[in-house]
Design a protein around this motif. Sequence first.
Motif, PDB file in Angstrom:
ATOM      1  N   LYS A 224       0.846  -1.198   0.000  1.00  0.00           N
ATOM      2  CA  LYS A 224       0.000   0.000   0.000  1.00  0.00           C
ATOM      3  C   LYS A 224       0.885   1.253   0.000  1.00  0.00           C
ATOM      4  CE  LYS A 224      -3.308   1.874   3.051  1.00  0.00           C
ATOM      5  NZ  LYS A 224      -3.364   1.758   4.494  1.00  0.00           N
ATOM      6  N   ASP A 225       1.895   1.254   0.855  1.00  0.00           N
ATOM      7  CA  ASP A 225       2.829   2.397   0.893  1.00  0.00           C
ATOM      8  C   ASP A 225       3.522   2.586  -0.454  1.00  0.00           C
ATOM      9  OD1 ASP A 225       2.205   2.894   3.503  1.00  0.00           O
ATOM     10  OD2 ASP A 225       3.989   1.933   4.338  1.00  0.00           O
ATOM     11  N   ALA A 226       3.911   1.467  -1.076  1.00  0.00           N
ATOM     12  CA  ALA A 226       4.622   1.553  -2.362  1.00  0.00           C
ATOM     13  C   ALA A 226       3.714   2.157  -3.439  1.00  0.00           C
ATOM     14  CB  ALA A 226       5.117   0.176  -2.780  1.00  0.00           C
ATOM     15  N   LEU A 227       2.436   1.785  -3.424  1.00  0.00           N
ATOM     16  CA  LEU A 227       1.500   2.342  -4.414  1.00  0.00           C
ATOM     17  C   LEU A 227       1.314   3.846  -4.196  1.00  0.00           C
ATOM     18  CD1 LEU A 227      -1.126  -0.574  -4.468  1.00  0.00           C
ATOM     19  CD2 LEU A 227       0.257   0.174  -6.416  1.00  0.00           C
ATOM     20  N   LEU A 228       1.183   4.253  -2.938  1.00  0.00           N
ATOM     21  CA  LEU A 228       1.032   5.683  -2.641  1.00  0.00           C
ATOM     22  C   LEU A 228       2.278   6.437  -3.119  1.00  0.00           C
ATOM     23  CD1 LEU A 228      -0.529   5.338   0.933  1.00  0.00           C
ATOM     24  CD2 LEU A 228      -1.673   6.369  -1.033  1.00  0.00           C
ATOM     25  N   GLU A 229       3.442   5.854  -2.819  1.00  0.00           N
ATOM     26  CA  GLU A 229       4.709   6.488  -3.203  1.00  0.00           C
ATOM     27  C   GLU A 229       4.867   6.544  -4.729  1.00  0.00           C
ATOM     28  OE1 GLU A 229       7.946   4.933  -0.768  1.00  0.00           O
ATOM     29  OE2 GLU A 229       9.326   5.412  -2.407  1.00  0.00           O
ATOM     30  N   ALA A 230       4.273   5.591  -5.426  1.00  0.00           N
ATOM     31  CA  ALA A 230       4.380   5.558  -6.892  1.00  0.00           C
ATOM     32  C   ALA A 230       3.497   6.620  -7.545  1.00  0.00           C
ATOM     33  CB  ALA A 230       4.003   4.174  -7.413  1.00  0.00           C
ATOM     34  N   GLY A 231       2.654   7.281  -6.754  1.00  0.00           N
ATOM     35  CA  GLY A 231       1.881   8.396  -7.295  1.00  0.00           C
ATOM     36  C   GLY A 231       0.375   8.234  -7.209  1.00  0.00           C
ATOM     37  N   PHE A 232      -0.121   7.079  -6.758  1.00  0.00           N
ATOM     38  CA  PHE A 232      -1.580   6.912  -6.642  1.00  0.00           C
ATOM     39  C   PHE A 232      -2.054   7.726  -5.439  1.00  0.00           C
ATOM     40  CE2 PHE A 232      -0.293   3.153  -8.978  1.00  0.00           C
ATOM     41  CZ  PHE A 232      -1.230   3.146  -9.995  1.00  0.00           C
ATOM     42  N   PRO A 233      -2.954   8.721  -5.664  1.00  0.00           N
ATOM     43  CA  PRO A 233      -3.367   9.542  -4.535  1.00  0.00           C
ATOM     44  C   PRO A 233      -4.244   8.777  -3.543  1.00  0.00           C
ATOM     45  CG  PRO A 233      -4.454  10.250  -6.583  1.00  0.00           C
ATOM     46  CD  PRO A 233      -3.497   9.165  -6.948  1.00  0.00           C
ATOM     47  N   LYS A 234      -4.881   7.701  -4.026  1.00  0.00           N
ATOM     48  CA  LYS A 234      -5.791   6.951  -3.156  1.00  0.00           C
ATOM     49  C   LYS A 234      -5.583   5.461  -3.399  1.00  0.00           C
ATOM     50  CE  LYS A 234     -10.711   7.092  -2.101  1.00  0.00           C
ATOM     51  NZ  LYS A 234     -11.974   7.545  -2.646  1.00  0.00           N
ATOM     52  N   VAL A 235      -5.440   4.691  -2.314  1.00  0.00           N
ATOM     53  CA  VAL A 235      -5.288   3.236  -2.442  1.00  0.00           C
ATOM     54  C   VAL A 235      -6.320   2.583  -1.532  1.00  0.00           C
ATOM     55  CG1 VAL A 235      -3.736   1.267  -2.141  1.00  0.00           C
ATOM     56  CG2 VAL A 235      -2.814   3.458  -2.939  1.00  0.00           C
ATOM     57  N   GLU A 236      -7.153   1.740  -2.119  1.00  0.00           N
ATOM     58  CA  GLU A 236      -8.205   1.079  -1.337  1.00  0.00           C
ATOM     59  C   GLU A 236      -7.913  -0.412  -1.220  1.00  0.00           C
ATOM     60  OE1 GLU A 236     -11.650   2.143  -3.642  1.00  0.00           O
ATOM     61  OE2 GLU A 236     -11.936   3.981  -2.474  1.00  0.00           O
ATOM     62  N   CYS A 237      -8.401  -1.007  -0.129  1.00  0.00           N
ATOM     63  CA  CYS A 237      -8.198  -2.445   0.062  1.00  0.00           C
ATOM     64  C   CYS A 237      -9.549  -3.156   0.053  1.00  0.00           C
ATOM     65  CB  CYS A 237      -7.496  -2.689   1.392  1.00  0.00           C
ATOM     66  SG  CYS A 237      -7.234  -4.447   1.679  1.00  0.00           S
ATOM     67  N   TYR A 238      -9.630  -4.251  -0.665  1.00  0.00           N
ATOM     68  CA  TYR A 238     -10.844  -5.089  -0.704  1.00  0.00           C
ATOM     69  C   TYR A 238     -10.511  -6.426  -0.061  1.00  0.00           C
ATOM     70  CZ  TYR A 238     -13.218  -1.783  -3.703  1.00  0.00           C
ATOM     71  OH  TYR A 238     -13.844  -0.656  -4.186  1.00  0.00           O
ATOM     72  N   TRP A 239     -11.333  -6.861   0.875  1.00  0.00           N
ATOM     73  CA  TRP A 239     -11.073  -8.044   1.711  1.00  0.00           C
ATOM     74  C   TRP A 239     -12.113  -9.116   1.426  1.00  0.00           C
ATOM     75  CZ3 TRP A 239      -6.837  -7.906   4.763  1.00  0.00           C
ATOM     76  CH2 TRP A 239      -6.677  -8.926   5.690  1.00  0.00           C
ATOM     77  N   GLU A 240     -11.668 -10.361   1.387  1.00  0.00           N
ATOM     78  CA  GLU A 240     -12.611 -11.451   1.082  1.00  0.00           C
ATOM     79  C   GLU A 240     -13.422 -11.837   2.316  1.00  0.00           C
ATOM     80  OE1 GLU A 240     -10.732 -15.026  -0.359  1.00  0.00           O
ATOM     81  OE2 GLU A 240     -12.593 -15.725  -1.292  1.00  0.00           O
ATOM     82  N   GLY A 241     -14.732 -12.057   2.128  1.00  0.00           N
ATOM     83  CA  GLY A 241     -15.598 -12.519   3.208  1.00  0.00           C
ATOM     84  C   GLY A 241     -15.339 -13.992   3.518  1.00  0.00           C
ATOM     85  N   THR A 242     -15.970 -14.469   4.619  1.00  0.00           N
ATOM     86  CA  THR A 242     -15.740 -15.843   5.074  1.00  0.00           C
ATOM     87  C   THR A 242     -16.898 -16.728   4.626  1.00  0.00           C
ATOM     88  OG1 THR A 242     -14.730 -14.821   6.983  1.00  0.00           O
ATOM     89  CG2 THR A 242     -15.153 -17.172   7.166  1.00  0.00           C
ATOM     90  N   ASP A 243     -16.591 -17.978   4.289  1.00  0.00           N
ATOM     91  CA  ASP A 243     -17.661 -18.881   3.843  1.00  0.00           C
ATOM     92  C   ASP A 243     -18.527 -19.338   5.027  1.00  0.00           C
ATOM     93  OD1 ASP A 243     -16.139 -20.755   5.115  1.00  0.00           O
ATOM     94  OD2 ASP A 243     -15.506 -21.801   3.300  1.00  0.00           O
ATOM     95  N   GLU A 244     -19.623 -20.080   4.724  1.00  0.00           N
ATOM     96  CA  GLU A 244     -20.623 -20.374   5.750  1.00  0.00           C
ATOM     97  C   GLU A 244     -20.068 -21.136   6.952  1.00  0.00           C
ATOM     98  OE1 GLU A 244     -24.033 -22.084   3.876  1.00  0.00           O
ATOM     99  OE2 GLU A 244     -24.561 -20.126   3.024  1.00  0.00           O
ATOM    100  N   ASP A 245     -19.155 -22.102   6.678  1.00  0.00           N
ATOM    101  CA  ASP A 245     -18.638 -22.856   7.841  1.00  0.00           C
ATOM    102  C   ASP A 245     -17.438 -22.159   8.508  1.00  0.00           C
ATOM    103  OD1 ASP A 245     -16.616 -23.399   6.086  1.00  0.00           O
ATOM    104  OD2 ASP A 245     -17.080 -25.524   5.820  1.00  0.00           O
ATOM    105  N   GLY A 246     -17.146 -20.954   8.059  1.00  0.00           N
ATOM    106  CA  GLY A 246     -16.128 -20.138   8.737  1.00  0.00           C
ATOM    107  C   GLY A 246     -14.696 -20.596   8.527  1.00  0.00           C
ATOM    108  N   THR A 247     -14.458 -21.456   7.545  1.00  0.00           N
ATOM    109  CA  THR A 247     -13.093 -22.000   7.396  1.00  0.00           C
ATOM    110  C   THR A 247     -12.328 -21.414   6.208  1.00  0.00           C
ATOM    111  OG1 THR A 247     -13.996 -23.819   6.123  1.00  0.00           O
ATOM    112  CG2 THR A 247     -13.606 -24.231   8.479  1.00  0.00           C
ATOM    113  N   GLY A 248     -13.032 -20.811   5.272  1.00  0.00           N
ATOM    114  CA  GLY A 248     -12.320 -20.313   4.076  1.00  0.00           C
ATOM    115  C   GLY A 248     -12.957 -19.057   3.540  1.00  0.00           C
ATOM    116  N   GLY A 249     -12.461 -18.589   2.396  1.00  0.00           N
ATOM    117  CA  GLY A 249     -13.004 -17.384   1.770  1.00  0.00           C
ATOM    118  C   GLY A 249     -14.268 -17.708   0.982  1.00  0.00           C
ATOM    119  N   ASN A 250     -15.131 -16.690   0.796  1.00  0.00           N
ATOM    120  CA  ASN A 250     -16.380 -16.926   0.045  1.00  0.00           C
ATOM    121  C   ASN A 250     -16.358 -16.288  -1.347  1.00  0.00           C
ATOM    122  OD1 ASN A 250     -16.635 -14.248   0.596  1.00  0.00           O
ATOM    123  ND2 ASN A 250     -18.579 -14.389   1.699  1.00  0.00           N
ATOM    124  N   GLY A 251     -15.230 -15.708  -1.714  1.00  0.00           N
ATOM    125  CA  GLY A 251     -15.122 -15.126  -3.056  1.00  0.00           C
ATOM    126  C   GLY A 251     -15.765 -13.755  -3.191  1.00  0.00           C
TER     127      GLY A 251
END
Length: 273
Positions: A224-251
């Motif tokens: 994230k710091d590297a992207l800001l330093e490269a000139g991107f004024p805004k850097v956002e993060c998208y996080w994966e949700g958890t699947d129903e049994d709580g063990t993996g990602g849900n996409g």
Amino acid sequence: MKRPKQRQRALTAKSADKYDLYQRSVQSPESDIRFLARIYQTARGRPATHFREDFCGTALLTTTWIKRGARYTAEAFDIDPVPLAWGRRHNLAPLGNAAARAYLHQKDVRAPSKSPPDIRCAQNFSYCVFKRRAELMQYFRAAHKDLAGKGMFVIDLHGGPESMKDTEERTKIAGGFTYVWDQHEYWPVTGETKCYIHFRFRDGSEMHRAFTYDWRLWGLAELKDALLEAGFPKVECYWEGTDEDGTGGNGVFRRTRRGENCDSYIAYLVGLK
Ligand SMILES: C[S@@+](CC[C@H](N)C(=O)[O-])C[C@H]1O[C@@H](n2cnc3c(N)ncnc32)[C@H](O)[C@@H]1O
């Protein structure tokens, strides 16, 4: 008269094609493209039309982008002519005339596009080939400079303590083979990691080290710091949700400010120009 169904021959290490296996086990082009198109539309209030895929391999994402319709164009970059030729033949050629809307470059990802992309992406952690920060910055700066006015640069990443563990993860894939992600070594002082993909088959044969990754495992905050330093004024993060049994990602990826402290996660970082 109905023809008798041909029996499909079981895959073996000898008969299988490693790029076909890779695409079937690792990639989900439809959901990736849906995600990229959605976040662009939300941020900019209009659809993206020109797409660039870095480290494209067989250009599967590019092919999926082109399939969206006549106004969609794309460029794809890879230094290896072998997956590019495979992608031209197996992914793009079946699109007929529409394939002309995609341009495949056999070039380093730091090379400029023919026309500035609205969305540019590097999937499956491929930028980790840049082990030194100076190389990573060169890449991020080139990406920033090359984007269209309201462009967006998207990278994915794998993090959490499990990403540093020596471990082997096996996944059975429909069609009769097992995909093996082998995190073979990780060195804390340099951040270097060596990973392999193997494919195993029902007859006991194996395509050993079908793909090798010699990477630096970059952390989310330092990227994230590297992207800001490269000139991107805004850097956002998208996080994966958890699947129903709580063990993996849900996409399903949603914007987050702080993330979640889990053992293993996949996230996207989006640099907005
Ligand atoms: C892990 S594959 C990525 C395949 C596909 N994009 C995906 O998301 O699964 C990494 C690809 O990056 C290419 N590559 C490595 N270094 C590169 C560079 N500096 N410039 C362009 N391509 C590069 C390799 O040839 C390889 O095809």
